[in-house]
Design an enzyme around this catalytic site. Structure first.
Site, short mmCIF file in Angstrom:
data_model
loop_
_atom_site.label_atom_id
_atom_site.label_comp_id
_atom_site.label_asym_id
_atom_site.label_seq_id
_atom_site.Cartn_x
_atom_site.Cartn_y
_atom_site.Cartn_z
N HIS A 140 -85.81 -98.80 -54.65
CA HIS A 140 -84.98 -98.55 -55.82
C HIS A 140 -85.83 -98.15 -57.03
O HIS A 140 -86.44 -99.01 -57.68
CB HIS A 140 -84.15 -99.81 -56.12
CG HIS A 140 -83.19 -99.65 -57.26
ND1 HIS A 140 -82.77 -100.71 -58.03
CD2 HIS A 140 -82.57 -98.57 -57.76
CE1 HIS A 140 -81.94 -100.28 -58.95
NE2 HIS A 140 -81.79 -98.98 -58.81
N GLU A 152 -88.02 -101.40 -57.23
CA GLU A 152 -87.58 -102.63 -56.54
C GLU A 152 -87.58 -102.33 -55.05
O GLU A 152 -87.05 -101.30 -54.63
CB GLU A 152 -86.13 -102.97 -56.94
CG GLU A 152 -85.98 -103.89 -58.10
CD GLU A 152 -84.51 -104.28 -58.35
OE1 GLU A 152 -84.27 -105.44 -58.68
OE2 GLU A 152 -83.62 -103.42 -58.24
N ASN A 190 -79.89 -104.47 -61.52
CA ASN A 190 -78.51 -104.18 -61.94
C ASN A 190 -77.61 -105.39 -62.01
O ASN A 190 -76.55 -105.35 -62.61
CB ASN A 190 -77.91 -103.08 -61.05
CG ASN A 190 -78.45 -101.73 -61.47
OD1 ASN A 190 -78.52 -101.43 -62.66
ND2 ASN A 190 -78.88 -100.93 -60.52
C1 LIG Z 1 -79.04 -97.74 -62.74
C2 LIG Z 1 -80.16 -98.19 -61.94
O1 LIG Z 1 -79.99 -98.38 -60.73
C3 LIG Z 1 -81.48 -98.55 -62.47
C4 LIG Z 1 -81.94 -97.81 -63.68
O2 LIG Z 1 -82.63 -96.84 -63.59
S1 LIG Z 1 -81.36 -98.38 -65.16
C5 LIG Z 1 -82.12 -97.35 -66.35
C6 LIG Z 1 -83.54 -97.76 -66.60
N1 LIG Z 1 -84.08 -96.94 -67.65
C7 LIG Z 1 -84.06 -97.29 -68.95
O3 LIG Z 1 -83.65 -98.40 -69.28
C8 LIG Z 1 -84.55 -96.25 -69.90
C9 LIG Z 1 -84.43 -96.71 -71.31
N2 LIG Z 1 -84.93 -95.66 -72.19
C10 LIG Z 1 -86.24 -95.43 -72.37
O4 LIG Z 1 -87.11 -96.14 -71.85
C11 LIG Z 1 -86.61 -94.31 -73.29
O5 LIG Z 1 -85.52 -94.03 -74.13
C12 LIG Z 1 -87.00 -92.99 -72.53
C13 LIG Z 1 -88.31 -93.24 -71.75
C14 LIG Z 1 -85.93 -92.52 -71.55
C15 LIG Z 1 -87.20 -91.88 -73.54
O6 LIG Z 1 -88.15 -92.32 -74.45
P1 LIG Z 1 -88.12 -91.87 -75.99
O7 LIG Z 1 -89.35 -92.43 -76.59
O8 LIG Z 1 -86.81 -92.18 -76.55
O9 LIG Z 1 -88.14 -90.30 -75.93
P2 LIG Z 1 -89.33 -89.31 -75.76
O10 LIG Z 1 -90.41 -89.55 -76.78
O11 LIG Z 1 -88.68 -87.98 -75.73
O12 LIG Z 1 -89.89 -89.63 -74.31
C16 LIG Z 1 -90.94 -90.55 -74.04
C17 LIG Z 1 -91.64 -90.06 -72.79
O13 LIG Z 1 -90.72 -90.02 -71.68
C18 LIG Z 1 -90.64 -88.69 -71.14
N3 LIG Z 1 -89.26 -88.45 -70.75
C19 LIG Z 1 -88.15 -88.66 -71.48
N4 LIG Z 1 -87.05 -88.36 -70.77
C20 LIG Z 1 -87.48 -87.97 -69.56
C21 LIG Z 1 -86.83 -87.54 -68.38
N5 LIG Z 1 -85.50 -87.50 -68.29
N6 LIG Z 1 -87.58 -87.22 -67.31
C22 LIG Z 1 -88.93 -87.27 -67.37
N7 LIG Z 1 -89.61 -87.68 -68.46
C23 LIG Z 1 -88.88 -88.02 -69.53
C24 LIG Z 1 -91.07 -87.78 -72.27
O14 LIG Z 1 -91.60 -86.56 -71.76
C25 LIG Z 1 -92.13 -88.62 -72.97
O15 LIG Z 1 -93.32 -88.54 -72.22
P3 LIG Z 1 -94.76 -88.75 -72.95
O16 LIG Z 1 -94.70 -90.02 -73.75
O17 LIG Z 1 -95.67 -88.85 -71.76
O18 LIG Z 1 -94.96 -87.55 -73.78
N1 LIG Z 2 -78.57 -92.80 -62.34
C1 LIG Z 2 -79.43 -93.79 -62.35
O1 LIG Z 2 -79.89 -94.23 -63.43
C2 LIG Z 2 -79.89 -94.41 -61.08
C3 LIG Z 2 -79.24 -94.13 -59.89
N2 LIG Z 2 -79.67 -94.72 -58.73
C4 LIG Z 2 -79.00 -94.42 -57.47
O2 LIG Z 2 -79.49 -93.18 -57.00
C5 LIG Z 2 -78.45 -92.50 -56.30
C6 LIG Z 2 -78.23 -91.13 -56.92
O3 LIG Z 2 -77.87 -91.28 -58.29
P1 LIG Z 2 -78.02 -90.06 -59.33
O4 LIG Z 2 -79.17 -89.22 -58.97
O5 LIG Z 2 -77.91 -90.66 -60.67
O6 LIG Z 2 -76.66 -89.27 -59.00
P2 LIG Z 2 -76.33 -87.71 -59.27
O7 LIG Z 2 -74.85 -87.65 -59.34
O8 LIG Z 2 -77.17 -87.18 -60.37
O9 LIG Z 2 -76.85 -87.01 -57.92
C7 LIG Z 2 -76.36 -87.26 -56.64
C8 LIG Z 2 -76.60 -86.02 -55.81
O10 LIG Z 2 -76.33 -86.30 -54.43
C9 LIG Z 2 -75.54 -85.24 -53.92
N3 LIG Z 2 -74.77 -85.68 -52.77
C10 LIG Z 2 -73.57 -86.28 -52.73
N4 LIG Z 2 -73.21 -86.50 -51.45
C11 LIG Z 2 -74.21 -86.02 -50.67
C12 LIG Z 2 -74.42 -85.92 -49.26
N5 LIG Z 2 -73.51 -86.37 -48.40
N6 LIG Z 2 -75.56 -85.36 -48.82
C13 LIG Z 2 -76.49 -84.89 -49.68
N7 LIG Z 2 -76.34 -84.95 -51.04
C14 LIG Z 2 -75.22 -85.50 -51.51
C15 LIG Z 2 -74.66 -84.87 -55.09
O11 LIG Z 2 -74.02 -83.63 -54.88
P3 LIG Z 2 -72.56 -83.41 -55.62
O12 LIG Z 2 -72.90 -83.05 -57.01
O13 LIG Z 2 -71.93 -82.33 -54.83
O14 LIG Z 2 -71.80 -84.69 -55.48
C16 LIG Z 2 -75.69 -84.86 -56.24
O15 LIG Z 2 -76.40 -83.65 -56.29
C17 LIG Z 2 -77.23 -93.43 -56.32
O16 LIG Z 2 -77.22 -94.23 -55.18
C18 LIG Z 2 -77.49 -94.26 -57.56
O17 LIG Z 2 -76.86 -95.50 -57.53
C19 LIG Z 2 -80.76 -95.54 -58.69
C20 LIG Z 2 -81.46 -95.81 -59.85
C21 LIG Z 2 -81.04 -95.31 -61.14
#
Ligand SMILES: CC(=O)CC(=O)SCCNC(=O)CCNC(=O)[C@H](O)C(C)(C)COP(=O)(O)OP(=O)(O)OC[C@H]1O[C@@H](n2cnc3c(N)ncnc32)[C@H](O)[C@@H]1OP(=O)(O)O
Ligand SMILES: NC(=O)C1=CN([C@@H]2O[C@H](COP(=O)(O)OP(=O)(O)OC[C@H]3O[C@@H](n4cnc5c(N)ncnc54)[C@H](OP(=O)(O)O)[C@@H]3O)[C@@H](O)[C@H]2O)C=CC1
Length: 283
Positions: A140, A152, A190
């Site tokens: 993850h 993770e 999460n």
């Molecule tokens: C849902 C799940 O299953 C699990 C999850 O992922 S939950 C989400 C976990 N993530 C978070 O909590 C992110 C929280 N946010 C942050 O840490 C920060 O806002 C952020 C890192 C996204 C952006 O940082 P910021 O200081 O606001 O912006 P910014 O100065 O533009 O970016 C900082 C760095 O990140 C990079 N960056 C920002 N967005 C990016 C992206 N989408 N992709 C790649 N790099 C990125 C920038 O290029 C910059 O890099 P350098 O420092 O090396 O130059």
């Molecule tokens: N968003 C987040 O912050 C995080 C997400 N995740 C996990 O990662 C996974 C992807 O999330 P995320 O990238 O945000 O989602 P997005 O919606 O950005 O991307 C998912 C992609 O998978 C494609 N897709 C759907 N079904 C299939 C399939 N059967 N075969 C191949 N490709 C397929 C989708 O196509 P289409 O557009 O046609 O549906 C889309 O391009 C999820 O399991 C999510 O929980 C984990 C960590 C962080």
């Protein structure tokens, strides 16, 4: 086992980020999605990120070209036949993940590891649809993948030590820190993050404060880099809802009930940044 060839399923925000960091660490990567246009979008995202690194003089143009050449596009799941590890990052939906794992199990070579980037779904249940549950594991990554240090790692009931150690070493080769957690709904990340985001949505739903003010409180008051509603838009509201539903169903506890406003936004197609609209407008 030594890993060289990685296949990433799903070229969305997570899949393209995972493909990017794998290519930058020297792996041969195949990036797969349902349609060519989705893979193209993912590849363009990687190109944009790498170009930023070139602009900041962190990598050279030659490095960028080499990394890009290391990523092949795929719309055929049978390309799994060449992979040492497959990292699935399609949508957060158990039925879709199970269908994918049944097919990947058929196409992938016997030695290949099948990993999933699921945010919350049980690894054991995904592993059970394959004939190789000992080689199925949760890997993850956090969003944005190139920036966030954590991976993770979650074992299913049958995952072997060999699979775990190979995946841990691979995560470390990507310059990530691996933390092992047990197979419980939402794992650690999460289980803790998403109820906070859901509570922030309730705070808006109940008229306590606007999204801007909720975010301001958490940024300035708690030093969070992003407010919870900006973060929800960034993650994707569809993904947030799926995670809350997994927590609610998995624990059977009403404290995890998804906020009705979250359901409404997802039904409206307001999925956050990727859709141009969520709690904020991005167009
Ligand atoms: C849902 C799940 O299953 C699990 C999850 O992922 S939950 C989400 C976990 N993530 C978070 O909590 C992110 C929280 N946010 C942050 O840490 C920060 O806002 C952020 C890192 C996204 C952006 O940082 P910021 O200081 O606001 O912006 P910014 O100065 O533009 O970016 C900082 C760095 O990140 C990079 N960056 C920002 N967005 C990016 C992206 N989408 N992709 C790649 N790099 C990125 C920038 O290029 C910059 O890099 P350098 O420092 O090396 O130059
Ligand atoms: N968003 C987040 O912050 C995080 C997400 N995740 C996990 O990662 C996974 C992807 O999330 P995320 O990238 O945000 O989602 P997005 O919606 O950005 O991307 C998912 C992609 O998978 C494609 N897709 C759907 N079904 C299939 C399939 N059967 N075969 C191949 N490709 C397929 C989708 O196509 P289409 O557009 O046609 O549906 C889309 O391009 C999820 O399991 C999510 O929980 C984990 C960590 C962080």
């Amino acid at each position: 086992m030594s890993i060289q060839r990685v296949m990433v399923i799903g070229a969305g925000q997570m899949g393209s980020g995972i493909a990017q960091v794998c290519a930058m660490s020297g792996y041969d990567v195949t990036l797969h999605d349902l349609k060519e246009e989705f893979v193209e979008k993912g590849l363009n995202g990687i190109k944009k990120q790498l170009q930023r690194q070139v602009d900041k003089e962190r990598i050279t143009e030659t490095d960028m070209d080499r990394f890009l050449r290391q990523v092949q596009a795929s719309t055929e799941l049978s390309n799994a036949k060449d992979a040492d590890i497959i990292i699935e990052a399609a949508v957060e939906n158990m039925d879709i993940k199970k269908q994918l794992f049944v097919q990947l199990d058929q196409f992938a070579p016997d030695h290949a590891i099948l990993a999933t980037n699921t945010s919350s779904l049980p690894i054991t249940e995904i592993a059970a649809v394959t004939k190789r549950p000992e080689q199925v594991i949760g890997m993850h990554f956090m969003n944005p993948v190139p920036v966030m240090k954590l991976v993770e790692i979650i074992r299913g009931l049958a995952t072997t030590d060999e699979t775990f150690n190979t995946v841990k070493e691979m995560a470390e080769s990507l310059k990530k820190t691996a933390v092992e957690v047990n197979d419980f709904p939402g794992f650690v990340s999460n289980r803790i993050l998403m109820p906070m985001i859901n509570e922030a949505i309730y705070t808006v739903f109940e008229g306590v404060a606007s999204p801007e003010d909720v975010d301001e409180v958490m940024k300035l008051g708690m030093n969070h880099p992003m407010g919870p509603l900006t973060l929800a838009d960034f993650i994707g509201l569809d993904t947030c809802l799926s995670i809350m539903e997994t927590l609610h169903e998995g624990f059977g506890d009403d404290k995890y009930r998804p906020c009705p406003l979250l359901r409404k936004y997802v039904k409206a197609g307001w999925l956050g940044k990727k859709a141009g609209r969520g709690f904020y407008n991005y167009s």
